[in-house]
Enzyme design. Structure first.
Site, PDB file in Angstrom:
ATOM      1  N   GLY A  47      38.192  49.009  54.404  1.00  0.00           N
ATOM      2  CA  GLY A  47      37.805  47.936  53.506  1.00  0.00           C
ATOM      3  C   GLY A  47      38.961  46.972  53.373  1.00  0.00           C
ATOM      4  O   GLY A  47      40.074  47.246  53.848  1.00  0.00           O
ATOM      5  N   GLN A  52      44.338  40.578  49.479  1.00  0.00           N
ATOM      6  CA  GLN A  52      45.183  41.090  50.556  1.00  0.00           C
ATOM      7  C   GLN A  52      45.463  40.050  51.625  1.00  0.00           C
ATOM      8  O   GLN A  52      46.410  40.203  52.404  1.00  0.00           O
ATOM      9  CB  GLN A  52      44.562  42.329  51.193  1.00  0.00           C
ATOM     10  N   CYS A 101      46.497  52.240  52.975  1.00  0.00           N
ATOM     11  CA  CYS A 101      46.160  50.859  52.615  1.00  0.00           C
ATOM     12  C   CYS A 101      46.757  49.913  53.641  1.00  0.00           C
ATOM     13  O   CYS A 101      47.907  50.105  54.075  1.00  0.00           O
ATOM     14  CB  CYS A 101      46.708  50.546  51.221  1.00  0.00           C
ATOM     15  N   LEU A 102      45.998  48.905  54.006  1.00  0.00           N
ATOM     16  CA  LEU A 102      46.494  47.912  54.953  1.00  0.00           C
ATOM     17  C   LEU A 102      47.694  47.155  54.405  1.00  0.00           C
ATOM     18  O   LEU A 102      48.503  46.639  55.175  1.00  0.00           O
ATOM     19  CB  LEU A 102      45.373  46.928  55.318  1.00  0.00           C
ATOM     20  N   HIS A 143      39.173  51.877  45.446  1.00  0.00           N
ATOM     21  CA  HIS A 143      40.422  51.413  46.066  1.00  0.00           C
ATOM     22  C   HIS A 143      40.383  49.901  46.283  1.00  0.00           C
ATOM     23  O   HIS A 143      41.328  49.190  45.903  1.00  0.00           O
ATOM     24  CB  HIS A 143      40.634  52.138  47.400  1.00  0.00           C
ATOM     25  N   GLU A 144      39.309  49.409  46.891  1.00  0.00           N
ATOM     26  CA  GLU A 144      39.231  47.972  47.183  1.00  0.00           C
ATOM     27  C   GLU A 144      39.178  47.149  45.906  1.00  0.00           C
ATOM     28  O   GLU A 144      39.821  46.103  45.810  1.00  0.00           O
ATOM     29  CB  GLU A 144      38.049  47.661  48.091  1.00  0.00           C
ATOM     30  N   HIS A 147      42.396  46.231  44.119  1.00  0.00           N
ATOM     31  CA  HIS A 147      43.124  45.046  44.597  1.00  0.00           C
ATOM     32  C   HIS A 147      42.778  43.803  43.774  1.00  0.00           C
ATOM     33  O   HIS A 147      43.604  42.904  43.629  1.00  0.00           O
ATOM     34  CB  HIS A 147      42.824  44.775  46.071  1.00  0.00           C
TER      35      HIS A 147
END
Length: 179
Positions: A47, A52, A101-102, A143-144, A147
């Site tokens: 995701g 981000q 995480c990215l 999680h997403e 952000h």
């Protein structure tokens, strides 16, 4: 294909609370969603959230119809664009599990998340989304959406003996897949 640069932990833009989307079905919103899709796919993400890539809007995308090399043993999560989300826990039961995480490349940590949730919001055209999720699906959504509220998963880690480099903790995952 427009792959955007993913902000990394330490960038103050990742700590802001994102603004709600007020106009749906616009060329700008559709372009943002395409940029998110392209960037997520290029980075093998489960995701990604608009903050981000430096966009201060409450837009997340997650899920895929294909296995993710960063999470090869996880169940598939339906591909979703979720705008202006609201998450409601369905009970108090939490589950600790590994997350990456990215924006925190090369690291993983065990994070507690609600096991079952209801998530609500809108799709790109402004239609209501109202779903229940559990397990990995619920984890990805939480999680997403974090952000959007200026949180990165390390801020939720409770036991730092369960936090470290992916290449050490999960040597079976190719390091190139986790950056």
């Amino acid at each position: 294909m427009t792959v955007q640069t993913i902000l990394k932990m330490g960038d103050p833009r990742l700590l802001r609370v994102a603004q709600q989307v007020t106009h749906f079905d616009t060329p700008e919103l559709h372009q943002l969603i395409q940029d998110l899709r392209d960037t997520m796919k290029a980075a093998n993400g489960a995701g990604i959230a608009a903050p981000q890539i430096g966009v201060d809007q409450q837009v997340v995308i997650f899920g895929s119809n294909e296995r993710n090399p960063r999470y090869p043993d996880r169940p598939l999560v339906p591909p979703t664009v979720l705008i202006n989300p609201v998450i409601t826990p369905l009970g108090n039961e939490e589950e600790d599990d590994w997350e990456g995480c990215l924006s925190v490349p090369g690291l993983r940590g065990k994070v507690p998340r609600f096991l079952r949730i209801r998530y609500q919001g809108f799709d790109p055209e402004g239609r209501v989304i109202d779903r229940e999720a559990e397990g990995f699906h619920a984890r990805v959504v939480q999680h997403e959406c974090d952000h959007l509220w200026g949180k990165l998963y390390p801020m939720r880690v409770r036991d730092f003996t369960q936090f470290g480099y992916t290449e050490i903790l999960f040597p079976e995952i190719d390091a190139a897949e986790d950056d």
